[in-house]
Write an enzyme that holds these catalytic residues in place. Structure first.
Site, PDB file in Angstrom:
ATOM      1  N   ARG A   1     -39.244 -27.645 -48.994  1.00 14.54           N
ATOM      2  CA  ARG A   1     -39.963 -28.424 -49.437  1.00 14.54           C
ATOM      3  C   ARG A   1     -40.259 -29.296 -51.177  1.00 14.54           C
ATOM      4  O   ARG A   1     -40.007 -28.126 -52.104  1.00 14.54           O
ATOM      5  CB  ARG A   1     -41.480 -29.475 -49.350  1.00 14.54           C
ATOM      6  CG  ARG A   1     -42.041 -28.388 -49.761  1.00 14.54           C
ATOM      7  CD  ARG A   1     -43.641 -28.853 -48.649  1.00 14.54           C
ATOM      8  NE  ARG A   1     -44.621 -27.619 -49.152  1.00 14.54           N
ATOM      9  CZ  ARG A   1     -45.830 -27.713 -49.691  1.00 14.54           C
ATOM     10  NH1 ARG A   1     -46.069 -28.606 -49.022  1.00 14.54           N
ATOM     11  NH2 ARG A   1     -46.687 -26.788 -49.757  1.00 14.54           N
TER      12      ARG A   1
ATOM     13  N   LYS B   1     -53.693 -16.598 -44.959  1.00 22.02           N
ATOM     14  CA  LYS B   1     -53.906 -18.045 -45.315  1.00 22.02           C
ATOM     15  C   LYS B   1     -54.357 -19.103 -43.835  1.00 22.02           C
ATOM     16  O   LYS B   1     -54.755 -18.923 -43.154  1.00 22.02           O
ATOM     17  CB  LYS B   1     -52.832 -18.740 -45.578  1.00 22.02           C
ATOM     18  CG  LYS B   1     -51.506 -17.968 -46.110  1.00 22.02           C
ATOM     19  CD  LYS B   1     -50.728 -19.207 -46.210  1.00 22.02           C
ATOM     20  CE  LYS B   1     -49.851 -18.763 -47.921  1.00 22.02           C
ATOM     21  NZ  LYS B   1     -47.819 -19.264 -47.306  1.00 22.02           N
TER      22      LYS B   1
ATOM     23  N   ASP C   1     -52.311 -14.501 -53.933  1.00 22.31           N
ATOM     24  CA  ASP C   1     -51.219 -15.287 -54.342  1.00 22.31           C
ATOM     25  C   ASP C   1     -52.088 -17.303 -53.757  1.00 22.31           C
ATOM     26  O   ASP C   1     -52.053 -17.675 -52.873  1.00 22.31           O
ATOM     27  CB  ASP C   1     -50.794 -15.821 -53.870  1.00 22.31           C
ATOM     28  CG  ASP C   1     -49.410 -16.912 -53.546  1.00 22.31           C
ATOM     29  OD1 ASP C   1     -49.264 -16.967 -54.915  1.00 22.31           O
ATOM     30  OD2 ASP C   1     -49.007 -16.900 -52.625  1.00 22.31           O
TER      31      ASP C   1
ATOM     32  N   ASP D   1     -40.200 -14.693 -52.332  1.00 19.45           N
ATOM     33  CA  ASP D   1     -40.295 -15.430 -51.488  1.00 19.45           C
ATOM     34  C   ASP D   1     -39.233 -17.369 -51.219  1.00 19.45           C
ATOM     35  O   ASP D   1     -38.794 -17.414 -51.643  1.00 19.45           O
ATOM     36  CB  ASP D   1     -41.750 -16.658 -51.536  1.00 19.45           C
ATOM     37  CG  ASP D   1     -42.138 -17.126 -50.201  1.00 19.45           C
ATOM     38  OD1 ASP D   1     -41.341 -17.063 -49.261  1.00 19.45           O
ATOM     39  OD2 ASP D   1     -43.200 -17.633 -50.308  1.00 19.45           O
TER      40      ASP D   1
HETATM   41 MG    MG Z   1     -44.736 -17.598 -48.584  1.00 13.90          MG
END
Ligand code: MG
Length: 366
Positions: free
Chosen positions: A24, A267, A320, A190
């Protein structure tokens, strides 16, 4: 402390530069802010960034989950009864991990406020500082080299480089970035699921042969392709970190048992909050696998909660949490202080957030 009400609204925070990945391109952080009220002065804060391309959670879905499932699950309940309440959140509906994470963190916030202790200490943590990387969006190699140089000038010594758009360019992208930063700058990449397994091995080995010295690669292949993930893990010298492949603790267990990845990215928005994140951290510890704490493109309420979790668990060795550093403004009062690569937790009770400015109300219950 009884839960008497819940409100949710939208906040929009402009980004310093557009955020581009293989999935995106966006120009602002769009977040749903949640406030949980009690019969005391204490208010719990939560946040859910609608990240449809990763979690499937749109803004409308987050609001629908809050109104029809999560609000009924917590209204009138004792905030003190934390574990039972967290379970009610997780079982209120399937999926919808972002909405669950927002309510989960608000409940931890209230519990910490009730007992006047910051959440990271409540969880047994002894460190209160973290050092984050900064994300460099995927672009033409020369643009990425410029952005990486700028990040180093801002004080970052670890960069997460997004790749995977037109994979033929990825080695050139990394070569340009590597040439633009000091030799001791840590580079992690990534691919956001963009490569096939064979392509991933070819690109990663090509990068290492060029001496680009990568710390790790995040989610090289599609999330559902665990065989492919393991194929890359077995054949690449670059350690593989599973991100989109790990939402739930059960996902983590499957990857750990099959050694499909070397590292796991936790996450809150993928696993549904601190309650499940703790389970993933414990599973990783059992298998001797280190974790990264990551975030979506999200503001400080949610990233602050992730920082509390990370400070509580030593298995989280990689950070991160650059969401707030990518934003051009910060509407959040209280919580951790984000300054360049440094994150310093607040010792205020709960998660330490005192308020969020510019929230446009959407709904309320109770
Ligand atoms: Mg990632």
């Amino acid at each position: 402390m009884k839960i008497t009400g819940i409100e949710w609204g939208r906040v929009s925070i402009p980004l310093r530069t557009p955020f581009k990945t293989a999935l995106r391109t966006v120009a602002s952080v769009e977040d749903i802010i949640v406030k949980v009220y009690t019969d005391t002065d204490a208010v719990g804060f939560g946040e859910a960034p609608p990240t449809g391309v990763i979690t499937g959670d749109t803004a409308e879905a987050v609001c629908g989950a809050l109104e029809h499932h999560l609000a009924p699950a917590i209204l009138g309940q004792e905030a003190d009864d934390l574990e039972r309440l967290l379970l009610r959140v997780q079982s209120a509906l399937v999926h919808n991990t972002s909405a669950k994470a927002a309510v989960d963190m608000a409940l931890w916030d209230l519990y910490g406020k009730k007992y006047a202790i910051p959440v990271y200490k409540l969880l047994g943590g002894s460190r209160s500082r973290l050092t984050t990387d900064l994300t460099v969006s995927v672009n033409a190699p020369e643009v990425m080299a410029r952005d990486a140089g700028e990040a180093v000038r801002r004080g970052f010594d670890c960069l997460k480089i997004k790749v995977g758009v037109d994979p033929a360019l990825d080695v050139a992208r990394l070569a340009a970035v590597r040439a633009a930063v000091p030799a001791d700058t840590v580079l992690r990449i990534d691919a956001n699921q963009a490569w096939t397994p064979k392509q991933a091995v070819r690109i990663l080995n090509g990068m290492q042969e060029k001496g680009l010295n990568l710390e790790l690669v995040e989610q090289p292949v599609p999330a559902a392709d665990l065989e492919g993930l393991r194929y890359v893990t077995e054949r690449s010298d670059v350690p593989v970190l599973a991100d989109e492949a790990v939402f739930s603790p059960a996902d983590a267990l499957r990857i750990l048992q099959t050694r499909a990845a070397d590292l796991i990215n936790i996450k809150l928005m993928k696993c549904g909050g601190i309650y499940n994140a703790l389970k993933i951290a414990t599973l990783a510890e059992l298998y001797g696998v280190e974790c990264m704490i990551g975030c979506m493109l999200e503001g400080k309420v949610a990233v602050n909660a992730a920082a509390h979790l990370a400070c509580a668990r030593s298995v989280v060795t990689k950070v991160d949490l650059d969401g707030p550093m990518l934003c051009a403004a910060d509407p959040v009062r209280g919580g951790a202080v984000f300054s360049g690569k440094d994150i310093a937790l607040s010792d205020a009770p709960g998660l330490g957030v005192e308020g969020v400015g510019g929230v446009q109300p959407i709904g309320a219950a109770g």
